[in-house]
Design a protein around this motif. Structure first.
Motif, PDB file in Angstrom:
ATOM      1  N   THR A 240      -8.367  -2.292  -4.939  1.00  0.00           N
ATOM      2  CA  THR A 240      -7.610  -1.158  -4.399  1.00  0.00           C
ATOM      3  C   THR A 240      -8.111   0.142  -5.021  1.00  0.00           C
ATOM      4  O   THR A 240      -8.502   0.180  -6.200  1.00  0.00           O
ATOM      5  CB  THR A 240      -6.099  -1.310  -4.676  1.00  0.00           C
ATOM      6  OG1 THR A 240      -5.427  -0.166  -4.139  1.00  0.00           O
ATOM      7  CG2 THR A 240      -5.817  -1.411  -6.150  1.00  0.00           C
TER       8      THR A 240
ATOM      9  N   ASN B 133       2.106   1.418 -12.172  1.00  0.00           N
ATOM     10  CA  ASN B 133       3.508   1.583 -12.540  1.00  0.00           C
ATOM     11  C   ASN B 133       3.600   2.282 -13.895  1.00  0.00           C
ATOM     12  O   ASN B 133       2.602   2.435 -14.617  1.00  0.00           O
ATOM     13  CB  ASN B 133       4.197   0.219 -12.591  1.00  0.00           C
ATOM     14  CG  ASN B 133       4.161  -0.490 -11.249  1.00  0.00           C
ATOM     15  OD1 ASN B 133       4.461   0.107 -10.214  1.00  0.00           O
ATOM     16  ND2 ASN B 133       3.778  -1.770 -11.262  1.00  0.00           N
TER      17      ASN B 133
ATOM     18  N   LYS C 137      -6.182   2.991  -3.920  1.00  0.00           N
ATOM     19  CA  LYS C 137      -5.076   3.867  -3.555  1.00  0.00           C
ATOM     20  C   LYS C 137      -3.797   3.633  -4.355  1.00  0.00           C
ATOM     21  O   LYS C 137      -3.049   4.581  -4.600  1.00  0.00           O
ATOM     22  CB  LYS C 137      -4.764   3.691  -2.063  1.00  0.00           C
ATOM     23  CG  LYS C 137      -5.921   4.053  -1.138  1.00  0.00           C
ATOM     24  CD  LYS C 137      -5.535   3.824   0.309  1.00  0.00           C
ATOM     25  CE  LYS C 137      -6.691   4.175   1.247  1.00  0.00           C
ATOM     26  NZ  LYS C 137      -6.327   3.944   2.680  1.00  0.00           N
ATOM     27  N   ILE C 138      -3.550   2.383  -4.721  1.00  0.00           N
ATOM     28  CA  ILE C 138      -2.258   2.062  -5.352  1.00  0.00           C
ATOM     29  C   ILE C 138      -2.209   2.637  -6.768  1.00  0.00           C
ATOM     30  O   ILE C 138      -3.122   2.415  -7.575  1.00  0.00           O
ATOM     31  CB  ILE C 138      -2.039   0.534  -5.393  1.00  0.00           C
ATOM     32  CG1 ILE C 138      -2.038  -0.035  -3.969  1.00  0.00           C
ATOM     33  CG2 ILE C 138      -0.737   0.200  -6.104  1.00  0.00           C
ATOM     34  CD1 ILE C 138      -1.908  -1.553  -3.922  1.00  0.00           C
ATOM     35  N   LYS C 139      -1.149   3.358  -7.019  1.00  0.00           N
ATOM     36  CA  LYS C 139      -0.955   3.933  -8.359  1.00  0.00           C
ATOM     37  C   LYS C 139      -0.342   2.905  -9.296  1.00  0.00           C
ATOM     38  O   LYS C 139       0.408   2.020  -8.882  1.00  0.00           O
ATOM     39  CB  LYS C 139      -0.049   5.166  -8.272  1.00  0.00           C
ATOM     40  CG  LYS C 139      -0.662   6.332  -7.518  1.00  0.00           C
ATOM     41  CD  LYS C 139       0.291   7.529  -7.539  1.00  0.00           C
ATOM     42  CE  LYS C 139      -0.331   8.717  -6.793  1.00  0.00           C
ATOM     43  NZ  LYS C 139       0.578   9.892  -6.812  1.00  0.00           N
TER      44      LYS C 139
ATOM     45  N   ARG D 118       3.671  -8.017  -9.306  1.00  0.00           N
ATOM     46  CA  ARG D 118       3.391  -7.053 -10.369  1.00  0.00           C
ATOM     47  C   ARG D 118       2.372  -7.678 -11.330  1.00  0.00           C
ATOM     48  O   ARG D 118       2.693  -8.610 -12.067  1.00  0.00           O
ATOM     49  CB  ARG D 118       4.683  -6.687 -11.096  1.00  0.00           C
ATOM     50  CG  ARG D 118       4.478  -5.636 -12.203  1.00  0.00           C
ATOM     51  CD  ARG D 118       5.787  -5.408 -12.953  1.00  0.00           C
ATOM     52  NE  ARG D 118       6.741  -4.683 -12.137  1.00  0.00           N
ATOM     53  CZ  ARG D 118       6.976  -3.371 -12.232  1.00  0.00           C
ATOM     54  NH1 ARG D 118       6.297  -2.642 -13.092  1.00  0.00           N
ATOM     55  NH2 ARG D 118       7.864  -2.790 -11.456  1.00  0.00           N
TER      56      ARG D 118
ATOM     57  N   ASP E  69      -8.719  -2.417  -9.896  1.00  0.00           N
ATOM     58  CA  ASP E  69      -8.212  -1.053  -9.698  1.00  0.00           C
ATOM     59  C   ASP E  69      -9.386  -0.098  -9.935  1.00  0.00           C
ATOM     60  O   ASP E  69      -9.746   0.188 -11.081  1.00  0.00           O
ATOM     61  CB  ASP E  69      -7.077  -0.775 -10.688  1.00  0.00           C
ATOM     62  CG  ASP E  69      -6.628   0.682 -10.657  1.00  0.00           C
ATOM     63  OD1 ASP E  69      -6.869   1.342  -9.635  1.00  0.00           O
ATOM     64  OD2 ASP E  69      -6.049   1.133 -11.671  1.00  0.00           O
TER      65      ASP E  69
ATOM     66  N   LYS F  95       4.932  -8.898  -2.799  1.00  0.00           N
ATOM     67  CA  LYS F  95       4.348  -7.960  -3.753  1.00  0.00           C
ATOM     68  C   LYS F  95       4.470  -8.527  -5.169  1.00  0.00           C
ATOM     69  O   LYS F  95       5.552  -8.891  -5.617  1.00  0.00           O
ATOM     70  CB  LYS F  95       5.040  -6.605  -3.655  1.00  0.00           C
ATOM     71  CG  LYS F  95       4.406  -5.523  -4.541  1.00  0.00           C
ATOM     72  CD  LYS F  95       5.013  -4.155  -4.287  1.00  0.00           C
ATOM     73  CE  LYS F  95       4.515  -3.606  -2.938  1.00  0.00           C
ATOM     74  NZ  LYS F  95       4.917  -2.177  -2.783  1.00  0.00           N
TER      75      LYS F  95
ATOM     76  N   LEU G  55       0.238  -3.142 -12.233  1.00  0.00           N
ATOM     77  CA  LEU G  55      -0.185  -2.800 -10.870  1.00  0.00           C
ATOM     78  C   LEU G  55       0.521  -3.731  -9.887  1.00  0.00           C
ATOM     79  O   LEU G  55       0.399  -4.948  -9.972  1.00  0.00           O
ATOM     80  CB  LEU G  55      -1.698  -2.969 -10.745  1.00  0.00           C
ATOM     81  CG  LEU G  55      -2.291  -2.695  -9.355  1.00  0.00           C
ATOM     82  CD1 LEU G  55      -2.247  -1.206  -9.043  1.00  0.00           C
ATOM     83  CD2 LEU G  55      -3.732  -3.218  -9.286  1.00  0.00           C
ATOM     84  N   SER G  56       1.266  -3.141  -8.918  1.00  0.00           N
ATOM     85  CA  SER G  56       1.950  -3.943  -7.903  1.00  0.00           C
ATOM     86  C   SER G  56       1.063  -4.045  -6.679  1.00  0.00           C
ATOM     87  O   SER G  56       0.689  -3.012  -6.081  1.00  0.00           O
ATOM     88  CB  SER G  56       3.299  -3.322  -7.546  1.00  0.00           C
ATOM     89  OG  SER G  56       4.157  -3.329  -8.675  1.00  0.00           O
ATOM     90  N   PHE G  57       0.748  -5.292  -6.291  1.00  0.00           N
ATOM     91  CA  PHE G  57      -0.195  -5.497  -5.200  1.00  0.00           C
ATOM     92  C   PHE G  57       0.359  -6.546  -4.239  1.00  0.00           C
ATOM     93  O   PHE G  57       0.814  -7.607  -4.658  1.00  0.00           O
ATOM     94  CB  PHE G  57      -1.544  -5.975  -5.752  1.00  0.00           C
ATOM     95  CG  PHE G  57      -2.660  -5.930  -4.762  1.00  0.00           C
ATOM     96  CD1 PHE G  57      -3.466  -4.792  -4.648  1.00  0.00           C
ATOM     97  CD2 PHE G  57      -2.915  -7.010  -3.920  1.00  0.00           C
ATOM     98  CE1 PHE G  57      -4.493  -4.746  -3.727  1.00  0.00           C
ATOM     99  CE2 PHE G  57      -3.943  -6.965  -2.984  1.00  0.00           C
ATOM    100  CZ  PHE G  57      -4.738  -5.832  -2.895  1.00  0.00           C
TER     101      PHE G  57
END
Length: 602
Positions: free
Chosen positions: A73, A79, A75-77, A143, A109, A141, A84-86
């Protein structure tokens, strides 16, 4: 783009996702040392696995593998906690769960150039935990908290080796079972160790007697519990397991195994046959099937046989000395000689030496503590009180000699790591302290004026008893560590009497409840009878005080009727002193003053 350069033909377009996937693969591979891992891409009709990784051991291929599903990813920021939540497809979670070897999700990431990892089995469990009714969404999702470090990669390596070895062992056992017609199987314990039932049975059959001599009862029981299902087993297997359960206080289970072994007792030599018969009697007595009288009669019949082992020979000598009448000194010397002959006949058997010497100490303590009571009783009264120091001085020498022998045996037991015997000897020492305590306290405080003894306990003496209680707690913890709950109960019963003698009533109530709970949990029938008798009829010190008081009151009545009661209350005249001085040396009597010499072969 210059289309003319390519003949104006259209070309496939590159996507950001593909580029990210390529980058993630290129960055992931160098993290796995080539001397430990071989990475292979899964390209044929990939349904959710990107890489198959084979582990190597000493630069050799093992064919032990784990799977990786690689995600990326940009784009995902992250936490707040750095995780990282995916989102993962639920179908993919199910797919990886079917992989019998380890499987991992790895998420790259790109913004922070970090790889996260989680084992697929944990992801599956999280899914099950959240959706307990089984109505799953299309995506779940997750974590991701664990960063893919060199330490984590080493853990993946170790996990794969362990899993591969485990399945290899299972398959080997199952292959063997497919070629046999008998009922058999394998057992997998909580450590994922795989055991063959045939190997377990053979091991106990061949080495069980040695394990019993080493008091490894828990080890025997664990192996027996891993040996199901089974059909016909050697009688030796059932004998060894039955004795192990007996020593652990599981008497009903023990009796079942011992009775099964007795049906094929012809497989044993004569000594083992008699030992088995005696063990069955003991078990039946423990569970209340046999009365004390019936047990005694049947035991005597067995012990009168010629071929009995050292254990039964020692029990026979012990039974003889307990019933023997006549000169106590002579009887004790004969008993010691018998024990010594048995011990010396098996010089290389430390267990026989420990049991034999322990019996000598037990019998000796009974004689000497009774002697102490008799001698103190002889010199009770105001007139004769001046002779008490002689009794106590001689007693100190005897006690020092006794403890010297006891301590030497405890060192020998400790050397042989016999925790069970160490606990028994420790309890024997505290028994001595307890009986000596209440015997001396009674006679030191007896008064013919009140015809009673004041139960006044000094601070130091109370501290001695509490110290003995603490010692019992420590030895009980050792017994508990090896599952010897019968010895734990025996320690607790003795502690109850110690607390009772110093009038710690609240503590007595608590420990009595604990004793009854432990007895009920382990089905200790004889211990239940013993403790119930203490609660109903009194502790040993209560019985002693009642009996000693009765004797001294009887002495007072005789002195009163015969006209010499004044001797009990007044200092002696010169004539009386001369008379008592002449008989003092002959009136202080001990069954013996020195113990037999304990010889240790190693």
């Amino acid at each position: 783009m210059n289309k003319a350069l390519f003949g104006n033909l259209p070309l496939p377009a590159s996507s950001r996702a593909e580029d990210l996937e390529t980058v993630s693969r290129q960055k992931l591979a160098p993290l796995f040392p080539p001397e430990q891992f071989e990475l292979r891409s899964e390209t044929e009709r990939d349904k959710g696995i990107d890489l198959i990784v084979e582990v190597k051991e000493l630069n050799r291929y093992t064919n032990f593998r784990f799977a990786i599903q690689l995600k990326a990813t940009a784009k995902i920021k992250l936490n707040v906690d750095g995780s990282l939540s995916f989102p993962l497809d639920v179908s993919n979670i199910g797919y990886l769960s079917n992989y019998v070897m380890p499987a991992y999700y790895v998420v790259y990431d790109s913004r922070n150039d970090i790889f996260y990892v989680e084992e697929s089995s944990l992801v599956r469990n999280l899914l099950y935990e959240k959706y307990k009714l089984g109505k799953y969404p299309n995506q779940f999702k997750v974590r991701f908290c664990k960063v893919l470090t060199s330490e984590v990669i080493q853990g993946m390596y170790n996990n794969t080796l362990q899993q591969g070895s485990f399945f290899k062992t299972v398959n080997n056992h199952l292959d063997l079972l497919r070629h046999t017609d008998s009922i058999s199987g394998i057992f997998i314990d909580s450590n994922r160790d795989v055991h063959s039932i045939e190997e377990n049975i053979r091991f106990i059959t061949d080495h069980g007697l040695h394990l019993l001599n080493q008091a490894n009862f828990e080890g025997i029981i664990q192996i027996e519990q891993r040996s199901h299902p089974r059909e016909n087993v050697p009688a030796m297997f059932e004998l060894v397991c039955g004795l192990a359960y007996y020593h652990k206080g599981k008497i009903h289970k023990s009796l079942d195994l011992l009775l099964a072994a007795s049906k094929r007792c012809s497989e044993f030599d004569l000594q083992l046959q008699t030992g088995l018969a005696y063990s069955i009697l003991q078990a039946k007595y423990e569970v209340g099937i046999l009365s004390k009288e019936a047990f005694k009669e049947a035991s005597e019949e067995i012990m009168n046989k010629k071929d009995i082992g050292s254990y039964l020979q020692l029990e026979k000598a012990y039974a003889w000395i307990k019933e023997c009448k006549g000169d106590e000194n002579e009887n004790f010397m004969v008993f010691c000689d018998r024990v010594n002959c048995i011990v010396e006949s098996e010089r290389q058997n430390p267990k026989a030496r420990i049991l034999g010497y322990a019996r000598v100490l037990e019998v000796g303590a009974e004689f000497l503590l009774n002697d102490l009571s008799k001698n103190l009783n002889t010199w009770t009264g105001e007139g004769r009180r001046r002779f008490l120091p002689k009794v106590l001085d001689e007693w100190k020498l005897i006690q020092d000699n006794y403890f010297e022998r006891l301590d030497s045996l405890m060192k020998y037991v400790f050397k042989h790591n016999d925790i069970h015997s160490m606990g028994n000897l420790s309890r024997l020492k505290i028994e001595w302290v307890y009986r000596c305590f209440y015997t001396k306290l009674f006679f030191e405080n007896w008064s013919f004026k009140s015809l009673s003894a004041k139960w006044e306990i000094s601070v130091d003496r109370r501290a001695d008893i509490l110290k003995a209680c603490s010692f019992l707690d420590k030895t009980a913890s050792f017994h508990e560590s090896i599952g010897d709950y019968e010895s734990v109960v025996l320690n607790m019963v003795l502690k109850y009497e110690l607390l009772h003698v110093i009038k710690e009533n609240e503590k007595c109530e608590q420990i009595a409840a604990d004793i009854n709970s432990l007895i009920e949990k382990n089905d200790f029938f004889q211990l239940q009878l013993k403790f119930s008798k203490i609660l109903d009829q009194g502790t040993r010190h209560e019985k002693f005080l009642k009996h000693a008081q009765m004797l001294l009151v009887h002495l007072y009545e005789i002195a009163k009727n015969e006209g010499f009661v004044s001797a009990l209350f007044e200092p002696y005249t010169e004539d009386m002193l001369k008379f008592d001085a002449d008989i003092t040396d002959n009136s202080v009597k001990w069954t013996f003053s020195k113990f037999m010499v304990f010889e240790f072969t190693d």
